[in-house]
Design an enzyme around this catalytic site. Structure first.
Site, mmCIF file in Angstrom:
data_model
loop_
_atom_site.group_PDB
_atom_site.id
_atom_site.type_symbol
_atom_site.label_atom_id
_atom_site.label_comp_id
_atom_site.label_asym_id
_atom_site.label_seq_id
_atom_site.Cartn_x
_atom_site.Cartn_y
_atom_site.Cartn_z
ATOM 1 N N ARG A 174 -0.290 -8.955 13.062
ATOM 2 C CA ARG A 174 -0.930 -7.901 12.247
ATOM 3 C C ARG A 174 -1.804 -8.521 11.164
ATOM 4 O O ARG A 174 -2.877 -8.013 10.845
ATOM 5 C CB ARG A 174 0.131 -6.990 11.625
ATOM 6 C CG ARG A 174 0.724 -6.015 12.635
ATOM 7 C CD ARG A 174 2.062 -5.477 12.161
ATOM 8 N NE ARG A 174 1.985 -4.738 10.929
ATOM 9 C CZ ARG A 174 3.018 -4.547 10.113
ATOM 10 N NH1 ARG A 174 4.201 -5.037 10.418
ATOM 11 N NH2 ARG A 174 2.869 -3.867 9.000
ATOM 12 N N LYS B 41 0.834 -1.210 0.000
ATOM 13 C CA LYS B 41 0.000 0.000 0.000
ATOM 14 C C LYS B 41 0.868 1.260 0.000
ATOM 15 O O LYS B 41 0.648 2.169 -0.790
ATOM 16 C CB LYS B 41 -0.954 0.025 1.218
ATOM 17 C CG LYS B 41 -1.901 -1.161 1.279
ATOM 18 C CD LYS B 41 -2.864 -1.066 2.442
ATOM 19 C CE LYS B 41 -2.198 -1.116 3.807
ATOM 20 N NZ LYS B 41 -1.491 -2.380 4.101
ATOM 21 N N ARG C 235 11.505 -1.847 11.067
ATOM 22 C CA ARG C 235 10.416 -1.369 11.925
ATOM 23 C C ARG C 235 10.177 -2.381 13.033
ATOM 24 O O ARG C 235 10.254 -3.586 12.795
ATOM 25 C CB ARG C 235 9.120 -1.244 11.087
ATOM 26 C CG ARG C 235 8.855 0.142 10.569
ATOM 27 C CD ARG C 235 7.767 0.201 9.535
ATOM 28 N NE ARG C 235 6.487 -0.398 9.904
ATOM 29 C CZ ARG C 235 5.409 -0.353 9.126
ATOM 30 N NH1 ARG C 235 5.446 0.265 7.962
ATOM 31 N NH2 ARG C 235 4.275 -0.922 9.492
ATOM 32 N N ARG D 127 -9.923 1.016 8.680
ATOM 33 C CA ARG D 127 -9.470 -0.337 8.983
ATOM 34 C C ARG D 127 -10.481 -1.124 9.798
ATOM 35 O O ARG D 127 -10.240 -2.284 10.110
ATOM 36 C CB ARG D 127 -8.197 -0.227 9.807
ATOM 37 C CG ARG D 127 -6.948 -0.703 9.097
ATOM 38 C CD ARG D 127 -5.814 -0.322 10.005
ATOM 39 N NE ARG D 127 -4.650 -1.099 9.824
ATOM 40 C CZ ARG D 127 -3.569 -0.671 9.200
ATOM 41 N NH1 ARG D 127 -3.559 0.496 8.606
ATOM 42 N NH2 ARG D 127 -2.494 -1.409 9.167
HETATM 43 P P1 AP5 Z 1 4.768 -1.585 1.757
HETATM 44 O O1 AP5 Z 1 4.475 -0.791 0.545
HETATM 45 O O2 AP5 Z 1 5.445 -0.907 2.878
HETATM 46 O O3 AP5 Z 1 3.438 -2.332 2.241
HETATM 47 P P2 AP5 Z 1 2.216 -1.788 3.121
HETATM 48 O O4 AP5 Z 1 0.999 -2.466 2.615
HETATM 49 O O5 AP5 Z 1 2.222 -0.313 3.176
HETATM 50 O O6 AP5 Z 1 2.651 -2.427 4.494
HETATM 51 P P3 AP5 Z 1 2.587 -1.873 5.961
HETATM 52 O O7 AP5 Z 1 3.218 -2.962 6.764
HETATM 53 O O8 AP5 Z 1 3.186 -0.505 6.102
HETATM 54 O O9 AP5 Z 1 1.062 -1.785 6.145
HETATM 55 P P4 AP5 Z 1 0.240 -1.838 7.416
HETATM 56 O O10 AP5 Z 1 -1.101 -1.596 6.864
HETATM 57 O O11 AP5 Z 1 0.365 -3.031 8.288
HETATM 58 O O12 AP5 Z 1 0.939 -0.730 8.305
HETATM 59 P P5 AP5 Z 1 0.586 0.779 8.607
HETATM 60 O O13 AP5 Z 1 1.833 1.516 8.483
HETATM 61 O O14 AP5 Z 1 -0.609 1.239 7.858
HETATM 62 O O15 AP5 Z 1 5.619 -2.866 1.297
HETATM 63 C C1 AP5 Z 1 6.079 -3.817 2.231
HETATM 64 C C2 AP5 Z 1 7.448 -4.351 1.764
HETATM 65 O O16 AP5 Z 1 7.299 -5.026 0.504
HETATM 66 C C3 AP5 Z 1 8.500 -3.244 1.516
HETATM 67 O O17 AP5 Z 1 9.755 -3.736 1.861
HETATM 68 C C4 AP5 Z 1 8.410 -2.986 0.005
HETATM 69 O O18 AP5 Z 1 9.630 -2.509 -0.502
HETATM 70 C C5 AP5 Z 1 8.060 -4.375 -0.506
HETATM 71 N N1 AP5 Z 1 7.207 -4.352 -1.707
HETATM 72 C C6 AP5 Z 1 6.159 -3.523 -1.960
HETATM 73 N N2 AP5 Z 1 5.594 -3.809 -3.140
HETATM 74 C C7 AP5 Z 1 6.288 -4.862 -3.657
HETATM 75 C C8 AP5 Z 1 6.178 -5.631 -4.859
HETATM 76 N N3 AP5 Z 1 5.229 -5.383 -5.753
HETATM 77 N N4 AP5 Z 1 7.061 -6.651 -5.043
HETATM 78 C C9 AP5 Z 1 8.015 -6.920 -4.115
HETATM 79 N N5 AP5 Z 1 8.181 -6.226 -2.967
HETATM 80 C C10 AP5 Z 1 7.322 -5.214 -2.733
HETATM 81 O O19 AP5 Z 1 0.134 0.670 10.137
HETATM 82 C C11 AP5 Z 1 1.036 0.387 11.171
HETATM 83 C C12 AP5 Z 1 0.283 0.337 12.496
HETATM 84 O O20 AP5 Z 1 -0.330 1.621 12.755
HETATM 85 C C13 AP5 Z 1 -0.885 -0.666 12.575
HETATM 86 O O21 AP5 Z 1 -0.452 -1.970 12.895
HETATM 87 C C14 AP5 Z 1 -1.735 -0.033 13.669
HETATM 88 O O22 AP5 Z 1 -1.182 -0.280 14.951
HETATM 89 C C15 AP5 Z 1 -1.609 1.460 13.389
HETATM 90 N N6 AP5 Z 1 -2.650 1.942 12.446
HETATM 91 C C16 AP5 Z 1 -2.458 2.465 11.213
HETATM 92 N N7 AP5 Z 1 -3.612 2.811 10.648
HETATM 93 C C17 AP5 Z 1 -4.582 2.495 11.542
HETATM 94 C C18 AP5 Z 1 -6.001 2.596 11.514
HETATM 95 N N8 AP5 Z 1 -6.666 3.109 10.454
HETATM 96 N N9 AP5 Z 1 -6.675 2.155 12.594
HETATM 97 C C19 AP5 Z 1 -6.044 1.651 13.682
HETATM 98 N N10 AP5 Z 1 -4.696 1.526 13.762
HETATM 99 C C20 AP5 Z 1 -3.980 1.946 12.695
#
Ligand code: AP5
Length: 213
Positions: free
Chosen positions: A166, A13, A155, A84
């Protein structure tokens, strides 16, 4: 142009969000980034993030409400990691309605568990916001950011046990949103287990097709 990126942790994402907002000149609204910034001065937030649990709805909704008060969202915006939960989804609808705004599409990045774990545990990030992957998208020099030369870090919530938690939380609390958005005709399925460019092309094609009409 207002969109939502939906999908499990590690689906790509954040990676796609950066490309989309740059290409279409809209605003990136990542709740994960907002919380990672806020947790530096907030112990309680830190606990939710490092355990892989969601931050309580009320905190998330208030933060989004405040963010949507800023003028820049008039350019269009992309939610990454929000909403979410069903509660967040319903509250978002109320907020948008009060501002005469709407969501144009919800892109669901489909990806399977093994790929997610591989991507998350291999992720290394830099303070400047650049993200790498030791297996798939490595930096040129081991452990160093190509863009600014700073040291890359893992992270806290990218350790395997937290990553699995997660994924479980996603299944229980976020997956129901798929049915919700499908029912109202906003869901667009994206094949996420492709390379970054290919995933972006799928999203870009959809946005262009809708806006060229
Ligand atoms: P990346 O693009 O970083 O993936 P992502 O989907 O953004 O993953 P996240 O782990 O950041 O998402 P998340 O939803 O768990 O975390 P968030 O930060 O929102 O890619 C991942 C990896 O793969 C990278 O190394 C990248 O280089 C690689 N990659 C990407 N695309 C690729 C491809 N096509 N091929 C190969 N490799 C690839 O949330 C973190 C925390 O915040 C949550 O756990 C929660 O505690 C809190 N939080 C955030 N939002 C909320 C909400 N709305 N409500 C409640 N709590 C929340």
């Amino acid at each position: 142009m207002n969109y939502i990126l939906l999908g499990p942790p590690g689906a790509g994402k954040g990676t796609q969000a950066k490309k989309i907002v740059e290409y279409f000149a809209i605003v990136h609204l990542s709740t994960g980034d907002m919380f990672r910034e806020a947790k530096k001065s907030n112990e309680a937030l830190s606990k939710f993030l490092s355990s892989g649990q969601l931050v309580p709805d009320e905190i998330v909704i208030n933060m989004i409400k405040e963010r949507l008060e800023k003028d820049d969202i008039k350019k269009g915006f992309l939610f990454d990691g929000f909403p979410r939960t069903i509660k967040q989804t319903e509250e978002l609808e109320i907020i948008l309605k009060s501002k005469n705004l709407k969501i144009d599409a919800v892109f669901l990045i489909n990806i399977y568990f093994e790929e997610v774990i591989k991507r998350i545990t291999g992720r290394r990030v830099c303070e400047c916001g650049t993200s790498y992957n030791i297996g798939m998208i490595p930096s040129k020099e081991d452990g160093k950011c190509d863009r600014c030369g700073r040291k890359l870090i893992q992270r806290n919530d990218d350790k395997e046990d937290v990553a699995k938690e997660r994924f479980t939380v996603y299944g229980k609390q976020t997956k129901p949103l798929i049915g919700y958005y499908k029912k109202i005709g906003l869901l667009v399925n994206i094949e996420g287990a492709k390379d970054e460019k290919d995933v972006f092309e799928q999203i870009k094609r959809h946005i262009k097709a809708k806006n060229d009409k």
